[in-house]
Design a protein around this motif. Structure first.
Motif, PDB file in Angstrom:
ATOM      1  N   ASN A   1      61.731  -0.282  72.652  1.00 21.72           N
ATOM      2  CA  ASN A   1      61.894   0.974  73.390  1.00 21.72           C
ATOM      3  C   ASN A   1      63.308   1.146  73.935  1.00 21.72           C
ATOM      4  OD1 ASN A   1      59.410   2.072  72.967  1.00 21.72           O
ATOM      5  ND2 ASN A   1      58.582   1.675  74.986  1.00 21.72           N
TER       6      ASN A   1
ATOM      7  N   THR B   1      60.341  10.730  87.911  1.00 22.20           N
ATOM      8  CA  THR B   1      60.262   9.682  86.897  1.00 22.20           C
ATOM      9  C   THR B   1      58.812   9.280  86.682  1.00 22.20           C
ATOM     10  OG1 THR B   1      60.897   7.430  86.301  1.00 22.20           O
ATOM     11  CG2 THR B   1      60.678   7.900  88.646  1.00 22.20           C
TER      12      THR B   1
ATOM     13  N   ARG C   1      67.290   6.659  84.075  1.00 23.10           N
ATOM     14  CA  ARG C   1      68.293   6.341  83.052  1.00 23.10           C
ATOM     15  C   ARG C   1      69.662   6.788  83.552  1.00 23.10           C
ATOM     16  NH1 ARG C   1      70.005   9.691  78.853  1.00 23.10           N
ATOM     17  NH2 ARG C   1      68.206  11.041  79.248  1.00 23.10           N
TER      18      ARG C   1
ATOM     19  N   VAL D   1      57.177   4.556  77.743  1.00 23.44           N
ATOM     20  CA  VAL D   1      58.262   5.533  77.845  1.00 23.44           C
ATOM     21  C   VAL D   1      59.550   4.918  77.290  1.00 23.44           C
ATOM     22  CG1 VAL D   1      59.592   7.007  79.396  1.00 23.44           C
ATOM     23  CG2 VAL D   1      57.184   6.500  79.905  1.00 23.44           C
TER      24      VAL D   1
ATOM     25  N   SER E   1      63.678   8.709  77.011  1.00 21.63           N
ATOM     26  CA  SER E   1      62.779   9.688  77.620  1.00 21.63           C
ATOM     27  C   SER E   1      62.789   9.646  79.142  1.00 21.63           C
ATOM     28  CB  SER E   1      61.345   9.466  77.117  1.00 21.63           C
ATOM     29  OG  SER E   1      61.277   9.629  75.717  1.00 21.63           O
TER      30      SER E   1
END
Length: 773
Positions: A18, A104, A120, A165, A169
């Motif tokens: 991921n 989030t 992020r 996730v 994303s």
């Protein structure tokens, strides 16, 4: 294998897929750690993972460590750590983050109501701490999956987690946004919950896990002190700071101490004789130093700038000229982000970007094949060039061109074609004397072949069966000795090989071969080869000499009109040039005698460019770091040959490009290091899947492979594919895999009868709810 749970085994690879930088976490702690010799110790250089993705072979090693937790190195991601025990306040701070930064989906709970929110970073930045709040960013980490040391329970993710996730994303934030939240959130913290004394948030005695050297650097201490104002502190805090500065800097720190002391409004007004000057002279520091100052400053929001060195010894080392200065300067000037790690088992396309004779051979082998296998052609080509270059070339460290490699593909996948092409090229070039036999009857036969011609290419089919025969517990002595001789020959390429002494010297004289160059390319199907490695072959170092070329496509698209098998003229000419050696070099006598088994020869030393020297030095350092990181595991046997194999391959591609006057370039070193790393990763991954230490473990792995290959399989099909096991063995293996959540049992409705039970491999479960046909 250990039955202790490993969060890394369950979650590590999925998190890396991921896009997250995964690191191992010590059991019962929140610190990155590593397992060595059965004992956990802190992982001091974990921060390197903040700048690059964790590599598949690293996760493959970490996942074997019992109870290994999973941490995330920050940099690309940012964590907002809300370390408050008031539930209403924790919720209020969370809502503030949602309002300012966006909602989030990923929130981690360790000891409720404390929480961590994950975002992020639009661009990496340094973190900030204002206790009890902290913005975790580049150079910091947080625990994603482990047992919380306070609660004794796993960390939880009440909503979505990072497994669900992908990194891309997550909502993105900037440094300014994060710090704006920190300012507003800190204003909501009641005064009685903020630090009030100098040592309030410092680690208690005995918890420091870093280096014992108390010395710091002037720049770092000066910067840290700006975050620790002397606001009329008590006498104990004043003396503590003086001792820390003196231990860190010696007399160089005197003026810093005086300036810091005089920030207090009490300085010089007490009428007492204990002035900063007198106190400095009396200080005899112990058990304190730069680390204490840094800890106090960090607790108050300081983030050490990356350009400042904290440790004095490290600063002294850095002052010396760096052997890779030129290469590092170039790397520092590039803005390109590191390329993400390739998917498991995929051959990175840049590994096939070669030139010279090596490219000619790959093109020849793929264009003439019904089932083209370019990666296997690369492996065979390296062994072919290694044999042709035998006794002609060497590296500056006296490594030679002998290469052992194994090509692995399923039956009918075209694995044998490159082997046939190598034979045809040698015959077309008039170099058939370089061809050894296609099987070894005994160790004596192997040595006799090299006595006839000391540079030989051995092309072995069914190599897995051969390994099983020579490594088996009941292997005949004359067969078992073959493996021993191959090991000795590999390490004797730069010196005389001296064989065993026998009592009857007339009938069995001692074998002596000057600088033998034995190259071996063996092809095999997967099953017999991996089965042959059970029982310790991975750990003894003998297999580390082999590069493993595993095809990423067992059944490639067929070529309906392959080219004729006649070797092209330019390839034949290139191979002849390699066998002739460097232009104008004095090998030490008559050229015709160079291939005499006892000829004293002086091979041509292939030089490295300046950038290549720096790159090769970096490869050796990286190999040493990996050996230290994986001390006590079977991986050290593989990493022990990492740099050596890279140096050999870099030389071979240089020879391939220009046999008359080869020079190793930085790109050759980079390519060779990448290829060796890929081969090691392949070995570690496949061994973990297929090689078992015990019969019970072997049965479990066999069952898992059957289910993995099928994706999902019903009970009757499963029984047929595992018919070599008894029902009890089969059921025990399934129970263990269900318990460890590597597979699941799914009940699929059946209109004609009771529900059908399907065993499903874990990675195929996402979104799979359709009924089986």
């Amino acid at each position: 294998m250990s039955e202790q749970v490993s969060f890394m085994a369950e979650y590590g690879a999925r998190l890396a897929d991921n896009g997250y930088a995964v690191i191992p976490i010590m059991p019962g702690a929140k610190l990155p750690g590593r397992l060595s010799g059965g004992e956990w110790t802190p992982y001091p250089d974990w921060t390197r993972h903040a700048d690059r993705p964790s590599k598949p072979f690293e996760i493959d090693i970490w996942r074997r460590w019992p109870e290994c937790g999973v941490g995330i190195a920050c940099g690309a991601i940012v964590g907002l750590d809300i370390d408050v025990t008031d539930a209403a306040l924790a919720i209020q701070l969370t809502e503030l983050a949602t309002e300012m930064l966006g909602d989030t989906p990923c929130m981690r709970i360790g000891q409720a109501p404390k929480r961590l929110l994950v975002y992020r970073a639009e661009a990496t930045f340094a973190g900030r701490k204002r206790h009890p709040l902290e913005v975790l960013a580049r150079g910091q980490q947080f625990v994603a999956h482990a047992i919380h040391p306070g609660t004794g329970q796993p960390y939880t993710w009440p909503q979505d987690n990072l497994l669900d996730v992908p990194l891309a994303s997550l909502p993105s934030i900037t440094e300014e946004q994060a710090l704006a939240w920190l300012d507003r959130a800190y204003a909501l913290i009641p005064a009685d919950r903020r630090p009030r004394t100098l040592m309030a948030d410092s680690a208690p005695p005995g918890t420091w896990q870093g280096p014992s050297d108390p010395r710091g650097t002037f720049a770092a201490i000066e910067a840290a002190l700006r975050f620790i104002p002397n606001e009329d502190l008590d006498g104990a805090s004043w003396i503590t700071m003086g001792a820390a500065i003196k231990a860190a800097l010696g007399e160089e720190g005197r003026q810093l101490w005086l300036d810091w002391s005089r920030q207090s409004s009490k300085s010089g007004v007490s009428g007492k004789g204990d002035t900063p000057e007198r106190r400095w002279a009396a200080l005899r520091p112990h058990s304190i130093g730069a680390g204490s100052i840094y800890a106090m400053a960090i607790d108050r929001g300081w983030v050490p700038p990356p350009e400042i060195t904290l440790n004095a010894a490290a600063a002294e080392r850095a002052a010396q000229p760096h052997p890779a200065a030129g290469l590092l300067a170039k790397a520092a000037n590039t803005n390109a982000s590191p390329a993400p790690a390739p998917p498991p088992y995929r051959v990175p396309p840049q590994l096939l970007e070669v030139d010279g004779a090596l490219k000619m051979f790959i093109d020849y082998a793929t264009s003439t094949a019904v089932s083209p296998q370019p990666f296997l052609a690369l492996g065979a080509g390296l062994c072919l060039i290694g044999a042709a270059a035998g006794r002609r070339y060497r590296t500056p460290t006296d490594l030679r061109s002998n290469v052992y490699a194994i090509g692995i593909a399923d039956s009918g996948g075209g694995k044998d074609h490159a082997r046939r092409c190598a034979k045809r090229v040698l015959h077309a070039a008039g170099l058939e004397r370089y061809l050894g036999g296609e099987d070894f009857a005994s160790s004596a036969g192997l040595l006799s072949s090299l006595q006839l011609h000391p540079a030989r290419l051995f092309l072995l089919d069914e190599f897995g069966q051969f390994v099983k025969l020579v490594l088996g517990p009941r292997a005949p002595f004359h067969k078992a000795a073959i493996w021993s001789e191959l090991t000795k020959l590999y390490t004797s390429a730069a010196e005389p090989y001296i064989g065993a002494e026998y009592a009857d010297q007339k009938s069995r004289p001692r074998v002596t071969i000057e600088q033998p160059c034995a190259c071996l390319w063996g092809v095999t199907v997967p099953g017999p080869f991996w089965a042959a490695l059970e029982g310790g072959a991975m750990a003894d170092g003998s297999l580390a000499r082999f590069l493993v070329f595993l095809t990423d496509d067992d059944y490639p698209e067929r070529s309906e009109r392959p080219a004729p098998m006649d070797p092209p003229a330019d390839l034949v000419a290139a191979l002849k040039a390699i066998a002739a050696g460097a232009a104008g070099h004095d090998y030490g006598g008559n050229l015709a005698a160079i291939m005499e088994p006892n000829a004293a020869i002086r091979p041509y030393t292939v030089p490295l460019s300046g950038e290549a020297e720096a790159a090769m030095a970096s490869v050796w350092r990286d190999a040493t770091d990996r050996l230290r990181s994986h001390r006590g595991t079977h991986a050290t046997a593989l990493f022990g040959r990492h740099a050596e194999n890279a140096a050999k391959l870099a030389m071979l591609v240089a020879i391939s490009r220009d046999p008359g006057s080869p020079v190793i370039e930085a790109r050759d070193v980079s390519w060779a290091a990448s290829l060796v790393e890929h081969c090691i990763s392949t070995m570690l991954r496949e061994a973990d899947r297929r090689v078992a230490d015990t019969p019970a473990e072997g049965r479990v792995k066999k069952v898992l492979e059957v289910i993995r290959a099928a994706g999902r399989i019903n009970r009757s099909q499963f029984a047929r594919k595992t018919q070599s096991l008894t029902k009890r063995e089969r059921d025990e293996a399934v129970a263990l895999l269900l318990e460890s959540k590597q597979i699941e049992l799914m009940e699929v409705p059946n209109t004609k009868g009771p529900p059908t039970g399907w065993l499903t491999f874990a990675s195929s479960l996402e979104g799979s709810t359709d009924a089986a046909a």
